[in-house]
Design an enzyme around this catalytic site. Sequence first.
Site, PDB file in Angstrom:
ATOM      1  N   LYS A 217       9.803  -5.108  -4.693  1.00 41.57           N
ATOM      2  CA  LYS A 217       9.448  -6.091  -3.672  1.00 41.57           C
ATOM      3  C   LYS A 217      10.603  -6.306  -2.706  1.00 41.57           C
ATOM      4  O   LYS A 217      10.430  -6.211  -1.504  1.00 41.57           O
ATOM      5  CB  LYS A 217       9.080  -7.441  -4.304  1.00 41.57           C
ATOM      6  CG  LYS A 217       8.384  -7.367  -5.646  1.00 41.57           C
ATOM      7  CD  LYS A 217       6.930  -6.994  -5.566  1.00 41.57           C
ATOM      8  CE  LYS A 217       6.437  -6.610  -6.952  1.00 41.57           C
ATOM      9  NZ  LYS A 217       5.038  -6.509  -7.128  1.00 41.57           N
TER      10      LYS A 217
ATOM     11  N   ASP B 266      12.126 -11.796 -16.781  1.00 38.29           N
ATOM     12  CA  ASP B 266      11.528 -10.880 -15.822  1.00 38.29           C
ATOM     13  C   ASP B 266      11.955 -11.373 -14.438  1.00 38.29           C
ATOM     14  O   ASP B 266      11.591 -12.476 -14.023  1.00 38.29           O
ATOM     15  CB  ASP B 266       9.996 -10.883 -15.959  1.00 38.29           C
ATOM     16  CG  ASP B 266       9.360  -9.816 -15.077  1.00 38.29           C
ATOM     17  OD1 ASP B 266      10.068  -9.239 -14.223  1.00 38.29           O
ATOM     18  OD2 ASP B 266       8.150  -9.554 -15.239  1.00 38.29           O
TER      19      ASP B 266
ATOM     20  N   TRP C 134       1.771 -12.807 -15.625  1.00 38.33           N
ATOM     21  CA  TRP C 134       1.301 -11.553 -15.011  1.00 38.33           C
ATOM     22  C   TRP C 134       0.450 -10.810 -16.031  1.00 38.33           C
ATOM     23  O   TRP C 134       0.866 -10.653 -17.184  1.00 38.33           O
ATOM     24  CB  TRP C 134       2.530 -10.732 -14.612  1.00 38.33           C
ATOM     25  CG  TRP C 134       2.254  -9.392 -14.020  1.00 38.33           C
ATOM     26  CD1 TRP C 134       1.384  -9.111 -13.010  1.00 38.33           C
ATOM     27  CD2 TRP C 134       2.888  -8.149 -14.386  1.00 38.33           C
ATOM     28  NE1 TRP C 134       1.438  -7.756 -12.725  1.00 38.33           N
ATOM     29  CE2 TRP C 134       2.349  -7.144 -13.551  1.00 38.33           C
ATOM     30  CE3 TRP C 134       3.847  -7.785 -15.322  1.00 38.33           C
ATOM     31  CZ2 TRP C 134       2.744  -5.815 -13.625  1.00 38.33           C
ATOM     32  CZ3 TRP C 134       4.251  -6.462 -15.399  1.00 38.33           C
ATOM     33  CH2 TRP C 134       3.701  -5.495 -14.558  1.00 38.33           C
TER      34      TRP C 134
HETATM   35  C1  LMR Z   1       1.270  -7.655  -8.947  1.00 39.22           C
HETATM   36  O1  LMR Z   1       1.397  -8.571  -9.770  1.00 39.22           O
HETATM   37  O2  LMR Z   1       0.299  -7.579  -8.192  1.00 39.22           O
HETATM   38  C2  LMR Z   1       2.346  -6.609  -8.813  1.00 39.22           C
HETATM   39  O3  LMR Z   1       3.386  -6.899  -9.684  1.00 39.22           O
HETATM   40  C3  LMR Z   1       1.842  -5.230  -8.917  1.00 39.22           C
HETATM   41  C4  LMR Z   1       1.403  -4.857 -10.302  1.00 39.22           C
HETATM   42  O4  LMR Z   1       1.898  -3.838 -10.792  1.00 39.22           O
HETATM   43  O5  LMR Z   1       0.577  -5.548 -10.910  1.00 39.22           O
END
Ligand code: LMR
Length: 399
Positions: A247, A212, A131
């Site tokens: 979520k 996570d 992420w």
């Molecule tokens: C995402 O990956 O789109 C979500 O977890 C929202 C974010 O805060 O990035």
Amino acid sequence: MFFSGIEQAPADPILGLTEAFRKDPRPNKVNLGVGVFMDDKGTTPALECVKRAERLLWEAEKTKGYLPISGSAEYGEAVAELVFGADFHGLASNGVAIAQAPGGTGALRIGAEFLKHFRRDATVWMPAPTWDNHKGVFGAAGCPVKEYPYYDPSTRGVDIGAMCAALEKIPAGDVVLLHVCCHNPTGADPDAAGWARVADVAARAGWLPFFDFAYQGFGDGLEADRAGLLAVLHKAPEAIVATSFSKNMGLYGERVGSLALVAENGKSAGAAMSQVKRIIRTLYSNPPRHGAALVRTVLEDADLRERWLQELDAMRARIAGNRQKLVSGLARRIEDLDFSFIVRQKGMFSFSGLADAQVDFLREQKAIYMVKGGRINVAGLMAESLDYVCDSIAESLKI
Ligand code: LMR
């Protein structure tokens, strides 16, 4: 002048897309960017269990006073049971200390600050890719960040051999970030045998696992999704776990999550949590009440909990259905490429394999928004946009 010397920051790669999407005047625009669940009308609904909990709270809540620094203790107990399962050995031994956190990102940041204080020189190792904000959060706390191999584009799955070989070499004082389920952005998770290998390496190498766990319930279900976490905790004595209700309970804007410390015994867990509380006190003093009160009400009330499970199942089913529809839609238009991997991916995201030039083409020419790297939020597909999205992806592959 002070402010006039400051440059414009780049837009956030994910939330910046939402801003751009909102401003886009094109009527056929489609938002497959940010990871939020959407129904077939494109709304991110407040769950019925949450609305009912809100009504109960409206009647019962007598104060808006401060919560303790680590949040509501009852919330913490209910969340720990949900995250680890009631039978987890750490719950009986008090080896788990948990603090309410402002969303999963807030939990990660508290954990990162904790590492900066108590494992000052530790490198935080993250899967490649991960992420986008992971690097930002840990980097902002001052933690050095490096990557370990994770995703294999040729199989569209986890390269468990390369991953474990790299994890084996990580020094004992370092920290390894692991996504428990629904890996963001790839949707590729280790299988049970893969997690068993990761657990063995964790026990041997001695680094600290930092989990996570933002998508519990979006993969195969609340219990099945914690299997990887439990596999590692079965072998490794200590861990940090960040969780989120954004979520799975649709509480995005309420910012509700938790940071759990799993220690060898209650004394260590308590001491470590006392330090986490000092960190929280200087970051935001104490957490907001409302979201945590909603979660607690849903988890403690048998009817609301049952309703939540049904709503969670329905969200998971919609995503699975969208995956199928996307695969068949693409298969009808693109004969020489196999998109069946999309149904094997878990969670909200599909790592489509689209190159950045194709992602840019889709946004600029077709008003279809997705994250660079080709991550698609499958929950954002709607019956009315599906053909348009499939046609446009097919067109993008020709550029
Ligand atoms: C995402 O990956 O789109 C979500 O977890 C929202 C974010 O805060 O990035």
